[in-house]
Motif scaffolding. Structure first.
Motif, PDB file in Angstrom:
ATOM      1  N   GLY A  35       0.793  -1.223   0.000  1.00 17.17           N
ATOM      2  CA  GLY A  35       0.000   0.000   0.000  1.00 17.17           C
ATOM      3  C   GLY A  35       0.826   1.273   0.000  1.00 17.17           C
ATOM      4  O   GLY A  35       0.287   2.380  -0.123  1.00 17.17           O
ATOM      5  N   SER A  36       2.142   1.131   0.162  1.00 15.82           N
ATOM      6  CA  SER A  36       2.997   2.327   0.118  1.00 15.82           C
ATOM      7  C   SER A  36       4.411   1.890  -0.248  1.00 15.82           C
ATOM      8  O   SER A  36       4.679   0.703  -0.451  1.00 15.82           O
ATOM      9  N   ALA A  37       5.302   2.866  -0.353  1.00 17.03           N
ATOM     10  CA  ALA A  37       6.708   2.541  -0.657  1.00 17.03           C
ATOM     11  C   ALA A  37       7.593   3.574   0.032  1.00 17.03           C
ATOM     12  O   ALA A  37       7.197   4.739   0.201  1.00 17.03           O
ATOM     13  N   ASN A  38       8.778   3.136   0.453  1.00 11.34           N
ATOM     14  CA  ASN A  38       9.774   4.012   1.057  1.00 11.34           C
ATOM     15  C   ASN A  38      11.033   3.975   0.201  1.00 11.34           C
ATOM     16  O   ASN A  38      11.590   2.886  -0.025  1.00 11.34           O
ATOM     17  N   VAL A  39      11.455   5.112  -0.308  1.00 13.66           N
ATOM     18  CA  VAL A  39      12.635   5.197  -1.169  1.00 13.66           C
ATOM     19  C   VAL A  39      13.573   6.271  -0.622  1.00 13.66           C
ATOM     20  O   VAL A  39      13.125   7.347  -0.200  1.00 13.66           O
ATOM     21  N   VAL A  40      14.858   5.943  -0.609  1.00 16.36           N
ATOM     22  CA  VAL A  40      15.870   6.901  -0.152  1.00 16.36           C
ATOM     23  C   VAL A  40      16.612   7.438  -1.372  1.00 16.36           C
ATOM     24  O   VAL A  40      17.151   6.659  -2.175  1.00 16.36           O
ATOM     25  N   LEU A  41      16.603   8.760  -1.524  1.00 19.37           N
ATOM     26  CA  LEU A  41      17.251   9.406  -2.668  1.00 19.37           C
ATOM     27  C   LEU A  41      18.691   9.770  -2.324  1.00 19.37           C
ATOM     28  O   LEU A  41      19.063   9.895  -1.155  1.00 19.37           O
ATOM     29  N   THR A  42      19.474   9.978  -3.365  1.00 23.78           N
ATOM     30  CA  THR A  42      20.865  10.381  -3.197  1.00 23.78           C
ATOM     31  C   THR A  42      21.103  11.655  -3.977  1.00 23.78           C
ATOM     32  O   THR A  42      20.391  11.945  -4.948  1.00 23.78           O
ATOM     33  N   GLY A  43      22.086  12.426  -3.554  1.00 24.62           N
ATOM     34  CA  GLY A  43      22.458  13.622  -4.302  1.00 24.62           C
ATOM     35  C   GLY A  43      23.460  13.285  -5.388  1.00 24.62           C
ATOM     36  O   GLY A  43      23.787  12.121  -5.610  1.00 24.62           O
ATOM     37  N   GLY A  44      23.923  14.305  -6.077  1.00 28.94           N
ATOM     38  CA  GLY A  44      24.954  14.115  -7.089  1.00 28.94           C
ATOM     39  C   GLY A  44      24.387  13.975  -8.490  1.00 28.94           C
ATOM     40  O   GLY A  44      23.182  13.807  -8.692  1.00 28.94           O
ATOM     41  N   ARG A  45      25.298  13.987  -9.461  1.00 29.51           N
ATOM     42  CA  ARG A  45      24.887  13.989 -10.866  1.00 29.51           C
ATOM     43  C   ARG A  45      24.164  12.707 -11.252  1.00 29.51           C
ATOM     44  O   ARG A  45      23.140  12.718 -11.921  1.00 29.51           O
ATOM     45  N   ASN A  46      24.714  11.553 -10.839  1.00 32.53           N
ATOM     46  CA  ASN A  46      24.067  10.294 -11.230  1.00 32.53           C
ATOM     47  C   ASN A  46      22.692  10.162 -10.565  1.00 32.53           C
ATOM     48  O   ASN A  46      21.708   9.798 -11.208  1.00 32.53           O
ATOM     49  N   GLY A  47      22.611  10.514  -9.285  1.00 34.02           N
ATOM     50  CA  GLY A  47      21.323  10.429  -8.590  1.00 34.02           C
ATOM     51  C   GLY A  47      20.288  11.347  -9.219  1.00 34.02           C
ATOM     52  O   GLY A  47      19.144  10.951  -9.465  1.00 34.02           O
ATOM     53  N   ASN A  48      20.693  12.575  -9.506  1.00 37.57           N
ATOM     54  CA  ASN A  48      19.746  13.513 -10.128  1.00 37.57           C
ATOM     55  C   ASN A  48      19.414  13.091 -11.552  1.00 37.57           C
ATOM     56  O   ASN A  48      18.301  13.325 -12.041  1.00 37.57           O
ATOM     57  N   GLY A  49      20.361  12.427 -12.221  1.00 37.84           N
ATOM     58  CA  GLY A  49      20.104  11.923 -13.567  1.00 37.84           C
ATOM     59  C   GLY A  49      19.002  10.875 -13.565  1.00 37.84           C
ATOM     60  O   GLY A  49      18.133  10.857 -14.446  1.00 37.84           O
ATOM     61  N   VAL A  50      18.981  10.035 -12.544  1.00 41.79           N
ATOM     62  CA  VAL A  50      17.916   9.028 -12.441  1.00 41.79           C
ATOM     63  C   VAL A  50      16.573   9.714 -12.211  1.00 41.79           C
ATOM     64  O   VAL A  50      15.558   9.372 -12.818  1.00 41.79           O
ATOM     65  N   LEU A  51      16.564  10.751 -11.360  1.00 43.46           N
ATOM     66  CA  LEU A  51      15.296  11.450 -11.082  1.00 43.46           C
ATOM     67  C   LEU A  51      14.775  12.150 -12.337  1.00 43.46           C
ATOM     68  O   LEU A  51      13.577  12.122 -12.633  1.00 43.46           O
ATOM     69  N   ALA A  52      15.697  12.758 -13.094  1.00 47.12           N
ATOM     70  CA  ALA A  52      15.264  13.439 -14.325  1.00 47.12           C
ATOM     71  C   ALA A  52      14.736  12.423 -15.336  1.00 47.12           C
ATOM     72  O   ALA A  52      13.724  12.668 -16.006  1.00 47.12           O
TER      73      ALA A  52
END
Ligand SMILES: O=C(O)[C@H](O)[C@@H](O)[C@H](O)[C@H](O)COP(=O)(O)O
Length: 260
Positions: free
Chosen positions: A35-52
């Motif tokens: 019913g839900s999900a927990n995700v931990v994000l990371t900073g940096g170019r590769n991390g932001n590249g995944v988000l984009a």
């Protein structure tokens, strides 16, 4: 702890797109089963590249954004809205484009927030927020992270845990203040290895020639004090998402067939 699994993609763009597709499926599956999900994000170019890449993904809205809890592996301890903060960059890359529940976006405190410039108090507050979110079924004082993503630094750091620094040696606390970070800015908040290792899956993101040495070192038996990335393992899965440049110094025995 789980043995590292490697997936090597042609280049950093494809690695980001493939990681984003993988993340969509992981979140959708978690939401379907719990019913839900927990995700931990990371900073940096590769991390932001995944988000984009996730923001641009056609299947993006298969995710029920209102039932997703986002956390951070680390944060630069700067004033709210500072362009160098990981959450600011994540907002630009993805968060501002999707209908998240603001109560489920768990930002690490800013240096002009309720704890002022006391980074230890800010770290303790985040540890308490994690503990409040941890249910009885959880391992330790953090919620069950379905996926915890980590960019890998050229010195093998992950989050704000740097080789031979005090933070990488922390075995009790889940969140710490970091001073004298070799990567600017100097003051940060970071999850510790015990918190990272409580995640069901840990995904390490490394693309580019400048990461090749760190990837080879972390995967060739270095200890976690010398190579913090070597200590970042998930309970059920440890996945290294690489491009061919970042995998270029791996021993042949570790190098999987390059995916498309
Ligand atoms: O706050 C940070 O800087 C990040 O959390 C840090 O851990 C980052 O993920 C690595 O340094 C890799 O960064 P790049 O992907 O930009 O190389």
């Amino acid at each position: 702890m789980s043995t590292p699994q490697l997936v090597v993609h042609r280049d950093k763009e494809l690695m980001a797109q493939a990681a984003a597709a993988r993340l969509i499926t992981k979140i959708v599956d978690a939401q379907a089963s719990t019913g839900s999900a927990n995700v931990v994000l990371t900073g940096g170019r590769n991390g932001n590249g995944v988000l984009a890449a996730l923001a641009a993904a056609p299947a993006r809205d298969a995710i029920d954004w209102g039932r997703l809890d986002l956390w951070w592996g680390d944060e630069r301890f700067l004033p709210e809205g500072d362009p160098e903060r990981n959450i600011t960059q994540a907002e630009e890359a993805l968060l501002d484009a999707v209908p998240l529940d603001p109560k489920r976006v768990h930002a690490m405190p800013a240096s002009d927030g309720p704890y002022g410039t006391d980074v230890e108090a800010a770290a303790d507050a985040y540890a308490e927020e994690l503990a409040r979110a941890a249910g009885p079924a959880n391992h330790g004082a953090v919620p069950t992270f379905d996926v915890l993503m980590l960019g890998v630094g050229p010195d093998t750091h992950v989050a704000s845990l740097f080789p031979e620094h005090p933070g990488v040696r922390e075995t009790e606390r889940t969140v710490i203040g970091v001073h004298g970070s070799p990567k600017p800015p100097p003051t940060r908040i970071s999850l510790t290895l015990p918190a990272i290792r409580s995640a069901r899956e840990v995904w390490l993101l490394a693309a580019g020639e400048d990461k090749a040495n760190a990837v080879a070192m972390a995967l060739s038996g270095a200890g976690e004090i010398q190579a913090p990335a070597a200590g970042a393992q998930g309970r059920a899965r440890t996945l290294w998402l690489l491009d061919t440049a970042a995998a270029s110094q791996l021993p042949r025995s570790l190098y999987p067939p390059a995916s498309a």
